[in-house]
Enzyme design. Sequence first.
Site, PDB file in Angstrom:
ATOM      1  N   ARG A 193       0.826  -1.218   0.000  1.00 27.65           N
ATOM      2  CA  ARG A 193       0.000   0.000   0.000  1.00 27.65           C
ATOM      3  C   ARG A 193       0.852   1.255   0.000  1.00 27.65           C
ATOM      4  O   ARG A 193       1.694   1.432   0.874  1.00 27.65           O
ATOM      5  CB  ARG A 193      -0.925  -0.004   1.218  1.00 27.65           C
ATOM      6  CG  ARG A 193      -2.012  -1.013   1.025  1.00 27.65           C
ATOM      7  CD  ARG A 193      -2.643  -1.479   2.302  1.00 27.65           C
ATOM      8  NE  ARG A 193      -3.630  -2.489   1.937  1.00 27.65           N
ATOM      9  CZ  ARG A 193      -4.865  -2.507   2.381  1.00 27.65           C
ATOM     10  NH1 ARG A 193      -5.270  -1.598   3.231  1.00 27.65           N
ATOM     11  NH2 ARG A 193      -5.690  -3.440   1.987  1.00 27.65           N
TER      12      ARG A 193
ATOM     13  N   SER B 291     -22.708 -13.984  11.867  1.00 26.56           N
ATOM     14  CA  SER B 291     -22.072 -12.832  11.227  1.00 26.56           C
ATOM     15  C   SER B 291     -22.182 -12.940   9.707  1.00 26.56           C
ATOM     16  O   SER B 291     -21.846 -13.980   9.123  1.00 26.56           O
ATOM     17  CB  SER B 291     -20.595 -12.835  11.676  1.00 26.56           C
ATOM     18  OG  SER B 291     -19.872 -11.839  11.038  1.00 26.56           O
TER      19      SER B 291
ATOM     20  N   HIS C 125     -21.549   3.307   7.025  1.00 28.09           N
ATOM     21  CA  HIS C 125     -21.560   3.948   5.699  1.00 28.09           C
ATOM     22  C   HIS C 125     -22.940   4.494   5.343  1.00 28.09           C
ATOM     23  O   HIS C 125     -23.207   4.762   4.170  1.00 28.09           O
ATOM     24  CB  HIS C 125     -21.055   2.976   4.632  1.00 28.09           C
ATOM     25  CG  HIS C 125     -19.603   2.685   4.817  1.00 28.09           C
ATOM     26  ND1 HIS C 125     -18.607   3.479   4.294  1.00 28.09           N
ATOM     27  CD2 HIS C 125     -18.977   1.721   5.538  1.00 28.09           C
ATOM     28  CE1 HIS C 125     -17.425   3.001   4.655  1.00 28.09           C
ATOM     29  NE2 HIS C 125     -17.622   1.939   5.421  1.00 28.09           N
TER      30      HIS C 125
ATOM     31  N   THR D  49     -20.392   5.651  12.943  1.00 26.68           N
ATOM     32  CA  THR D  49     -19.145   6.394  13.055  1.00 26.68           C
ATOM     33  C   THR D  49     -19.416   7.895  12.986  1.00 26.68           C
ATOM     34  O   THR D  49     -20.409   8.329  12.405  1.00 26.68           O
ATOM     35  CB  THR D  49     -18.167   6.004  11.924  1.00 26.68           C
ATOM     36  OG1 THR D  49     -16.925   6.679  12.136  1.00 26.68           O
ATOM     37  CG2 THR D  49     -18.678   6.400  10.553  1.00 26.68           C
TER      38      THR D  49
ATOM     39  N   LYS E 119     -17.121   9.551   9.084  1.00 33.51           N
ATOM     40  CA  LYS E 119     -17.371   9.514   7.639  1.00 33.51           C
ATOM     41  C   LYS E 119     -18.334  10.649   7.284  1.00 33.51           C
ATOM     42  O   LYS E 119     -17.919  11.798   7.184  1.00 33.51           O
ATOM     43  CB  LYS E 119     -17.803   8.107   7.227  1.00 33.51           C
ATOM     44  CG  LYS E 119     -16.698   7.081   7.601  1.00 33.51           C
ATOM     45  CD  LYS E 119     -16.889   5.720   7.034  1.00 33.51           C
ATOM     46  CE  LYS E 119     -16.019   4.670   7.706  1.00 33.51           C
ATOM     47  NZ  LYS E 119     -14.567   4.792   7.479  1.00 33.51           N
TER      48      LYS E 119
ATOM     49  N   THR F  58      -9.118   3.640  27.779  1.00 35.26           N
ATOM     50  CA  THR F  58      -8.526   4.524  26.776  1.00 35.26           C
ATOM     51  C   THR F  58      -9.004   5.952  27.018  1.00 35.26           C
ATOM     52  O   THR F  58     -10.122   6.160  27.504  1.00 35.26           O
ATOM     53  CB  THR F  58      -8.873   4.031  25.348  1.00 35.26           C
ATOM     54  OG1 THR F  58      -8.126   4.787  24.404  1.00 35.26           O
ATOM     55  CG2 THR F  58     -10.344   4.156  25.021  1.00 35.26           C
TER      56      THR F  58
HETATM   57  C1  PLP Z   1     -18.429  -1.205   7.911  1.00 29.53           C
HETATM   58  C2  PLP Z   1     -17.453  -0.464   8.732  1.00 29.53           C
HETATM   59  N1  PLP Z   1     -17.579  -0.490  10.067  1.00 29.53           N
HETATM   60  C3  PLP Z   1     -16.723   0.172  10.860  1.00 29.53           C
HETATM   61  C4  PLP Z   1     -15.682   0.903  10.326  1.00 29.53           C
HETATM   62  C5  PLP Z   1     -14.745   1.631  11.250  1.00 29.53           C
HETATM   63  O1  PLP Z   1     -15.151   2.946  11.378  1.00 29.53           O
HETATM   64  P1  PLP Z   1     -14.059   4.075  11.756  1.00 29.53           P
HETATM   65  O2  PLP Z   1     -13.415   4.479  10.462  1.00 29.53           O
HETATM   66  O3  PLP Z   1     -14.833   5.139  12.415  1.00 29.53           O
HETATM   67  O4  PLP Z   1     -13.080   3.414  12.662  1.00 29.53           O
HETATM   68  C6  PLP Z   1     -15.503   0.973   8.950  1.00 29.53           C
HETATM   69  C7  PLP Z   1     -14.392   1.775   8.382  1.00 29.53           C
HETATM   70  O5  PLP Z   1     -14.221   1.960   7.229  1.00 29.53           O
HETATM   71  C8  PLP Z   1     -16.408   0.258   8.126  1.00 29.53           C
HETATM   72  O6  PLP Z   1     -16.267   0.265   6.803  1.00 29.53           O
END
Ligand code: PLP
Length: 404
Positions: free
Chosen positions: A21, A136, A216, A244, A247, A276
């Site tokens: 990468r 899952s 997403h 999240t 994004k 944390t």
């Molecule tokens: C489906 C999914 N869940 C969780 C995450 C993690 O989220 P974050 O980027 O806030 O750590 C991602 C990150 O791309 C994701 O695609």
Amino acid sequence: MNFDTLFQNQLDALKEEGNYRYFAELERKCGKFPHAANHQDGEVRDVTVWCSNDYLGMGQNPLVIEAMCEAVQRTGTGAGGTRNISGTNHDHLLLERELADLHGKEAALLFTSGYVSNWAALSTLGSRLEGCVILSDSGNHASMIEGIRHSRAQKVIWNHNDVADLEAKLAALPANAPKIVAFESVYSMDGDIAPIREIVEVAEKYGAMTYLDEVHAVGLYGPRGGGVAEREGLMDRITLIEGTLGKAFGVVGGYITGSTALCDFIRSFASGFIFTTALPPAVAAAARASIMHLKQSTAERTQHQAQVAKLRAGLDRAGIPHLANASHIVPVMIKDPVKTKMLADFLMNEWGIYVQPINYPTVPKGTERLRFTPSPLHKDADIDHLVAALTSLWKQCAIAHAVA
Ligand SMILES: Cc1ncc(COP(=O)(O)O)c(C=O)c1O
């Protein structure tokens, strides 16, 4: 022992197979998104970013910036500790209330990222619920997979978005075992959307709890940006909704929402929450401003969908194959890591277009792709420019037949 040689051998193997990468060294320019400066080989060039997950450009929204600046002036830079030991700030609680409201739930709990929220919540649920089985979806994100693995609970993988397979697997489990059905709404690499209603119905039939990752989708779908489950009127039937702040909301952080008892349970037992440092209060304030704005403004979502449709139409006119899906993610399949990188390099160097080549392990080998994410801030001229670039590339490389 020469450890560097051991490291280097594996890196060389990665390079050999085309999966190494390379990161673009971007410098985001406030107010210019999707344009940014790219630092490369000692030069700095303006590029159009076509692969950002700042889906709506909220990371440069004046309201969000103002909220962050105001909170930094008011509270300083850091939270001052873990949530347990002096780090819980008023801004965190205001944000958690906002998130609970967004998803119509009693409570919410913040984490330092979406990744950590999935990892911490699933590992805690799976390890603390005796005899728990986690079902899952086979397309689930690494953060869910790692959380489930860490829980050491029994894991059953069901075929991606296949409700009949899910039902068969649920039916085969002991009736009295606690079961969790874990899945996403929008899958980030193919851009397909789960049949949430059917999944919820099957889960309800077998008494399973539902765990939905809307990472997403939050901010992007539903009348208030609550995600696909909000759009489909299903939020109240899902036990836990995860999302999240990094994004569509344009900041950073992750969260879960659910009942008071569920959030209190994760708060009390999840090491990824407890041990944390809490998010800076200014991050919480900025995320809250973004969420509040997107709860009442649909302009960004409407323009987002319009630009996605324009890009798809442009690609169709140019005969450039892209995965059909009902979301905002436009994957152009190349199916070879070396070619994907070559195309991305060419777009960057010749056209000033930045799209990151997506390779293994983000996607399975042989499904490498360019993943385009139009935003409301991409102008029609940006879209025309991208389509012209891809058209020229397709002609030059004569790859259309190979990838169709
Ligand atoms: C489906 C999914 N869940 C969780 C995450 C993690 O989220 P974050 O980027 O806030 O750590 C991602 C990150 O791309 C994701 O695609």
